[in-house]
Write an enzyme that holds these catalytic residues in place. Structure first.
Site, PDB file in Angstrom:
ATOM      1  N   ARG A 103      36.441  30.545  32.523  1.00 44.33           N
ATOM      2  CA  ARG A 103      35.917  30.000  33.780  1.00 44.33           C
ATOM      3  C   ARG A 103      34.607  30.699  34.085  1.00 44.33           C
ATOM      4  O   ARG A 103      34.204  31.626  33.380  1.00 44.33           O
ATOM      5  CB  ARG A 103      36.925  30.151  34.917  1.00 44.33           C
ATOM      6  CG  ARG A 103      37.380  31.570  35.140  1.00 44.33           C
ATOM      7  CD  ARG A 103      38.410  31.674  36.269  1.00 44.33           C
ATOM      8  NE  ARG A 103      38.916  33.030  36.355  1.00 44.33           N
ATOM      9  CZ  ARG A 103      39.867  33.419  37.177  1.00 44.33           C
ATOM     10  NH1 ARG A 103      40.443  32.571  37.999  1.00 44.33           N
ATOM     11  NH2 ARG A 103      40.269  34.677  37.200  1.00 44.33           N
ATOM     12  N   GLU A 142      34.883  33.418  43.656  1.00 48.15           N
ATOM     13  CA  GLU A 142      34.609  34.753  43.097  1.00 48.15           C
ATOM     14  C   GLU A 142      33.306  34.814  42.304  1.00 48.15           C
ATOM     15  O   GLU A 142      33.294  35.088  41.091  1.00 48.15           O
ATOM     16  CB  GLU A 142      35.795  35.206  42.229  1.00 48.15           C
ATOM     17  CG  GLU A 142      37.060  35.356  43.030  1.00 48.15           C
ATOM     18  CD  GLU A 142      38.224  35.921  42.228  1.00 48.15           C
ATOM     19  OE1 GLU A 142      38.290  35.676  41.027  1.00 48.15           O
ATOM     20  OE2 GLU A 142      39.060  36.601  42.835  1.00 48.15           O
ATOM     21  N   GLU A 303      43.663  34.853  48.909  1.00 47.86           N
ATOM     22  CA  GLU A 303      44.699  34.980  47.877  1.00 47.86           C
ATOM     23  C   GLU A 303      45.414  36.310  48.106  1.00 47.86           C
ATOM     24  O   GLU A 303      44.831  37.370  47.925  1.00 47.86           O
ATOM     25  CB  GLU A 303      44.069  34.982  46.481  1.00 47.86           C
ATOM     26  CG  GLU A 303      43.298  33.708  46.162  1.00 47.86           C
ATOM     27  CD  GLU A 303      42.646  33.729  44.798  1.00 47.86           C
ATOM     28  OE1 GLU A 303      42.900  34.667  44.017  1.00 47.86           O
ATOM     29  OE2 GLU A 303      41.877  32.802  44.503  1.00 47.86           O
ATOM     30  N   TRP A 311      47.293  38.553  32.989  1.00 44.80           N
ATOM     31  CA  TRP A 311      47.080  37.507  31.986  1.00 44.80           C
ATOM     32  C   TRP A 311      48.003  37.778  30.812  1.00 44.80           C
ATOM     33  O   TRP A 311      49.157  37.464  30.873  1.00 44.80           O
ATOM     34  CB  TRP A 311      45.595  37.430  31.613  1.00 44.80           C
ATOM     35  CG  TRP A 311      44.770  36.949  32.775  1.00 44.80           C
ATOM     36  CD1 TRP A 311      45.169  36.024  33.703  1.00 44.80           C
ATOM     37  CD2 TRP A 311      43.466  37.375  33.162  1.00 44.80           C
ATOM     38  NE1 TRP A 311      44.180  35.845  34.640  1.00 44.80           N
ATOM     39  CE2 TRP A 311      43.131  36.655  34.333  1.00 44.80           C
ATOM     40  CE3 TRP A 311      42.549  38.282  32.633  1.00 44.80           C
ATOM     41  CZ2 TRP A 311      41.908  36.817  34.963  1.00 44.80           C
ATOM     42  CZ3 TRP A 311      41.334  38.435  33.264  1.00 44.80           C
ATOM     43  CH2 TRP A 311      41.020  37.717  34.420  1.00 44.80           C
TER      44      TRP A 311
HETATM   45  C1  GLA Z   1      41.531  35.612  41.326  1.00 40.46           C
HETATM   46  C2  GLA Z   1      41.245  34.134  41.237  1.00 40.46           C
HETATM   47  C3  GLA Z   1      42.469  33.312  41.002  1.00 40.46           C
HETATM   48  C4  GLA Z   1      43.371  33.998  40.030  1.00 40.46           C
HETATM   49  C5  GLA Z   1      43.740  35.345  40.579  1.00 40.46           C
HETATM   50  C6  GLA Z   1      44.686  36.158  39.707  1.00 40.46           C
HETATM   51  O1  GLA Z   1      41.534  36.124  42.576  1.00 40.46           O
HETATM   52  O2  GLA Z   1      40.543  33.639  42.329  1.00 40.46           O
HETATM   53  O3  GLA Z   1      42.088  32.047  40.525  1.00 40.46           O
HETATM   54  O4  GLA Z   1      42.730  34.125  38.819  1.00 40.46           O
HETATM   55  O5  GLA Z   1      42.607  36.112  40.660  1.00 40.46           O
HETATM   56  O6  GLA Z   1      45.841  35.546  39.367  1.00 40.46           O
END
Ligand code: GLA
Length: 668
Positions: A103, A142, A303, A311
């Site tokens: 990504r 992010e 989040e 992972w």
């Molecule tokens: C980040 C991302 C999510 C995911 C989490 C971990 O904060 O924004 O998409 O990858 O980490 O699971």
């Protein structure tokens, strides 16, 4: 108060959606965030837009009373775009493109990518910008994370030249600022200026720092592009935010945040194969950084961890009570909404082992019940708590440019910028004083103490502010490696600590870096640190006092007996200088003296316990008590008066018992 989940409906058959929504309602969810990775859904081919899946799920959710935060999907350019326009890909330090498959594979400097961004953001804004139940937008996701901050491709190179031209106006100015006389690096044409690709040894620190500034400016401009486009179309009731990561990446969160309504961030105290969660102080500092990004404005945890995360390696499972504890901690320190990550563990993809509220089997179990109870509790008192004020008395300086400068030149292998910040934060955290994070643009008004750790890259405005702050009666705490660098990343010509020498009343005569495993010791000579010893690691400044009192000296080194910590009167204020990395417990003892003299509120509790006080209307006080220990319970003496447990109504006067991982909100 908004309490919700991060939902990826596209990863499940539609036949499952009604059950998901039923369970979300049972959980008490009133908002979901979605679509931040959904570009392939809404533009499956170039110029062909299809909102059918989004429409359907938005209808189903909103008919059930659940509001929506929509992500703009730019964190993942779709496969067709990369195939057709491979130049949108970022490049690594060898100039090689980063592949499609993960990504964040785009460079903000790609004009083609900017055009695609414009189109998709506009389409989304037209489609949902007036939807009554779409309450806001999260742009991208992010920025800069996973090393996507620095890109070294052809389009980045030309953009870098352009950025330098704007910043410096002339090549002479660049040569002067970077000191290209060193190693014969003088540039006579803009096109000669390299990106910091691989070289023998290392690039010029001036160039490296400007490259970081340039990368960050690219993201600020890219985020503004999205924000401006959204604002052209969307209704006033919709907010715009971004889900930030706060580390030393080349992103300037404060600059980006200027255009946002508020900032958001993820809260993952445990990650990957780490056997233990991050320390409570480091989580608290993270929240303080987040709240301070828009100078005290509340933020969203977009989040919030609910399960073991990772992972290919997955680790620590939040213990019973810990989801609630981390939720309360975030709110106590300024979070205004919490969205739990993720609704359900994914069956496929890189994040198969990033676990959510529901497991792969989709059945509600213990974690579901804990989140449900937490949401129910917050629905009863969360709004009033969130509306109350967090009034800081102690500010700690953190500026991303300083972090970048340290990343370029850590000087000791034992140096870690975040670790040093934490070292200086910990004492204030442990004394449960009200902390905030300040940057060059912050006002220091209202603060009693400002701690300025490892102020290596100076900012003239902040230095002036600090002098004024101390002159008018404030207390400043400086550390080793202060005052070295001018904004260009050149060294000062002044005797260290440079512009801060008069403030601190000292000169740093000599210094040495200590490497991992190396240490000396210091001994305090007054007050709370009198005759207390602490290991001294990372760095030792050998100090000559000009006007300061010596309050700590070195032991066990050839500079035995020389000053290590000093205290100077400056105007109506006081300035401390701490010339080495001392242990947290020692600093905390010193802070006790400093805070007492400066009139900072503090209360010392067992090491595992955190207490955060907030002030509501009419002088109402909220006391959040958190026992971070997974094993020990604690008996605490409460501040004077009657305290009511906002959940149970129980009244406490005097003592309260906190079980392990217990979290309470009390009111007075
Ligand atoms: C980040 C991302 C999510 C995911 C989490 C971990 O904060 O924004 O998409 O990858 O980490 O699971």
């Amino acid at each position: 108060m908004y309490l919700g989940v991060d939902y990826y409906p596209e990863q499940w058959p539609k036949s499952r959606w009604p059950e998901d929504i039923r369970l979300m309602k049972e959980l008490g969810v009133n908002v979901v965030r979605m679509a931040e990775y959904g570009w392939h859904l809404i533009e499956p081919e170039e110029g062909v837009y299809d909102f059918s899946l989004l429409n359907e799920i938005i209808d189903e959710l909103t008919e059930n009373g659940i509001k929506i935060v929509l992500g703009t999907p730019t964190a993942v350019p779709p496969a067709w775009m990369v195939q057709k326009y491979p130049d949108i890909l970022p490049a690594d330090r060898n100039g090689r493109p980063i592949s499609f498959g993960g990504r964040r594979h785009y460079t903000v400097n790609s004009k083609v990518y900017q055009r695609f961004t414009e189109k998709v953001v506009r389409k989304l804004a037209e489609k949902y910008g007036h939807h009554p139940d779409v309450i806001g937008w999260q742009i991208d996701n992010e920025f800069g994370h996973e090393k996507s901050d620095r890109s070294y491709g052809n389009e980045d190179r030309t953009s870098f030249w352009f950025w330098l031209q704007n910043r410096y106006g002339s090549l002479e100015a660049v040569n002067e600022a970077w000191g290209t006389a060193f190693w014969g690096q003088t540039y006579t044409e803009w096109e000669q200026i390299p990106l910091p690709l691989n070289v023998y040894q290392q690039h010029n620190p001036g160039l490296l720092l400007d490259f970081d500034r340039f990368c960050a400016a690219g993201y600020t401009a890219y985020s503004k592009l999205q924000v401006d486009l959204l604002r052209e179309t969307i209704s006033d009731h919709q907010f715009i935010t971004h889900n930030f990561v706060f580390n030393e990446q080349a992103i300037n969160q404060r600059d980006i945040a200027e255009n946002l309504d508020f900032v958001s961030s993820g809260n993952y105290p445990a990650w990957g194969s780490g056997p233990e969660p991050a320390t409570p102080a480091s989580i608290a500092m993270q929240h303080d950084i987040c709240r301070s990004t828009k100078e005290g404005k509340g933020f969203w945890v977009m989040e919030e961890i609910t399960g073991a995360q990772g992972w290919n390696h997955t680790g620590y499972l939040p213990r019973p009570g810990q989801i609630r504890l981390w939720t309360y901690q975030a709110i106590a320190r300024g979070a205004e909404a919490i969205l739990y990550f993720r609704w359900r563990s994914s069956r496929f993809g890189t994040e198969q082992f990033s676990h959510g509220i529901l497991g792969h089997d989709g059945k509600p179990k213990r974690k579901f019940e804990e989140v449900k109870e937490t949401i129910a509790a917050l629905k009863t008192f969360g709004d009033e708590w969130v509306a109350s004020d967090y009034i800081p008395e102690v500010g700690m300086y953190y500026e991303v440019g300083n972090a970048w400068a340290w990343r370029i030149q850590p000087q000791s292998r034992a140096f870690d910028y975040k670790q040093e910040l934490l070292r200086f934060y910990y004492g204030a955290y442990h004394l449960n004083s009200a902390t905030c994070i300040v940057s060059p643009k912050s006002t220091l008004d209202g603060l009693k103490v400002v701690i300025v750790p490892v102020y290596f890259l100076t900012d003239p405005d902040f230095t002036d502010k600090l002098k004024k702050f101390a002159a008018e009666g404030g207390t400043a705490v400086l550390s080793y490696r202060s005052g070295l660098k001018e904004p260009s990343n050149a060294l000062t010509e002044l005797t260290l600590p440079g512009e801060l020498a008069e403030l601190a009343g000292i000169h740093v005569e000599e210094f040495e870096a200590l490497q991992p495993g190396q240490q000396t010791r210091i001994r305090g000579t007054t007050g709370n640190i009198k005759d207390i010893l602490s290991p001294a690691t990372v760095w030792c400044d050998i100090i000559k006092s000009i006007s300061a009192d010596v309050i700590g000296v070195y032991r066990d080194a050839y500079y035995e007996g020389e000053p290590a910590i000093t205290r100077n009167r400056y105007g109506k204020g006081v300035v401390y200088y701490i010339g080495t990395a001392v242990e947290e417990y020692f600093l905390m003892r010193l802070y006790k003296d400093i805070f007492k003299e400066a009139g900072v509120g503090m209360i010392e509790l067992p090491d595992d316990v955190e207490m955060v006080v907030r002030t509501g209307t009419g002088g109402k006080k909220f006391l959040c008590l958190l026992n971070h220990s997974t094993t020990a319970s604690h008996r605490l003496t409460l501040p004077k008066g009657h305290w009511k447990d906002v959940m149970t109504g129980e009244i406490f006067n005097g003592v309260v018992r906190l079980p392990s991982l217990g979290s309470y909100v009390l009111m007075q």
